[in-house]
Motif scaffolding. Structure first.
Motif: not given
Lengths: 259, 259
Positions: B24-33, B66-70, B76-82
């Motif tokens: 919820r507090s992340a600036d950007r949330v990325v996920a992989e499924f 993954p360059g843009d994620i890094l 900023s705060d990036v969350v990567f979830c699985t």
């Protein structure tokens, strides 16, 4: 209904949202903290976070006199919670089976576990771990040497190239936790130059991972508990890279284990 | 900061409160499924529950670009979830180490895992499990026989009295999940009268546990995925009682394994 809720690894926010919802909507909430504790939350923190009263039971109150818990679970919603995942060891299986025998519905809301976190934090792959073991306090074992059960487990795993997770003894009732430096010193008697990996405060906001010779780890200090120790078997390249980057392991030590 | 958040086992409520807060507090949330999915929640459910936009990446998008994620995680705060716990296998260790190399702070918010749930739901003790293994789809293996890797793992564990967790192959991208009846049939070629334990939908509100001869399990059906299979080694009394009560295992079969 009797719902077993795992509170996870660290504080009042380590529980899953489903677990929190179960606690909040329960008619009665019982907890035990003699098998393990949450390092980051007192019972008052849990009560405040979940806006509910939590009744803490000791071992006798759970194992010898669970009658009132079962009576209530027969006609209302009772939650029984512990740190980690409530049912991961067989400690509370008895309570679940008693409920089952009485026809009381049971449910398990899983929690995060130290075993999973040890793998996750170190970069050591979960299914390259063999059997885990526990290093008991010297006082619970005859003398301060390394128990045969620990050596047998480490050897059995190493023969097959597998990692060994060594749980360090906890006396939660008297807040006594074996530290990883002490554990490394005892393991170093048999495995002086062997690579060990310390995991401290898994699941907390400031976990630590440190990888080096067991004899070196014996002379370091890793801060607040809980501590765990891993004795790696063979290493894949990504595991090697993780232990170097995250644990500061010496390259020469790692290269010996790479397959 | 790059925070890896494990979403846990089933739906949008399987994440820990700490994980939800990080999302919820992340600036950007990325996920992989592509390594695994949440059976009980679509991406829209996650977005609604966490009131945020979630960008889903395929394998190429995570591993090759993954360059843009890094870049974003650097300031900023990036969350990567699985699903499950993000770092439990080494799949995403590479991403963590790339961040580490660039001096980007990383954090892991652990999730519940199928491995822990399999132990927890069956009453089989977590540290009486040996190495785990995966039964691959017939198509990814030469022929439909039982791969040597699976037999070797089961045998190595049984020799030491240990349980084996058999993960069943997943092709998350095409929503194809190996069922436990099919897996039991393949295992029954080598272990016809051996006790097997099916765990279906671990972590969901309606998990199933069923214990019987592998040849018997091959003729049953266990509903929606995910399924797992355990081949127990020796059984302690409490483990025996749990498999009888929770899995309906025949007494004669259990008694042979009790030590």
């Amino acid at each position: 209904m009797l719902t077993f809720v795992g509170l996870g690894l660290y504080d009042e926010r380590s529980v899953t949202v489903a677990g929190r919802d179960a606690i909040r909507s329960a008619d009665r909430v019982v907890a035990e903290f003699y098998t393990s504790k949450l390092a980051g939350a007192a019972i008052e923190d849990l009560e405040a976070a979940h806006d509910t009263e939590i009744e803490v039971r000791d071992r006798t109150g759970v194992e010898q006199s669970p009658g009132d818990i079962l009576d209530d679970a027969a006609d209302s919603d009772v939650v029984f919670c512990t740190a980690g995942d409530t049912m991961i060891s067989t400690t509370h299986t008895d309570l679940r089976l008693r409920a089952h025998e009485r026809g009381i519905e049971t449910r398990v809301v899983h929690g995060t576990t130290a075993q999973a976190a040890a793998s996750s934090l170190t970069g050591l792959q979960n299914y390259r771990f063999g059997k885990a073991t526990t290093l008991p306090f010297e006082r619970s074992h005859a003398g301060d040497d390394l128990p045969g059960s620990v050596v047998d487990t480490v050897e059995g795993n190493r023969d097959r190239g597998l990692h060994t997770l060594v749980f360090l003894d906890i006396d939660a009732a008297s807040d006594d936790y074996m530290r990883a430096d002490r554990a490394a010193a005892r393991l170093a008697d048999a495995y002086e130059d062997t690579l060990g990996v310390v995991v401290a405060r898994a699941g907390s906001p400031d976990p630590a991972v440190r990888a080096d010779r067991l004899s070196t780890l014996a002379g370091e200090s890793f801060g607040d508990p809980l501590h765990l120790l891993v004795v790696p078997g063979e290493l894949h390249l990504m595991e090697r890279d993780a232990l170097a980057a995250l644990g500061g392991a010496p390259d020469t030590l790692l290269e010996e284990l790479v397959v």
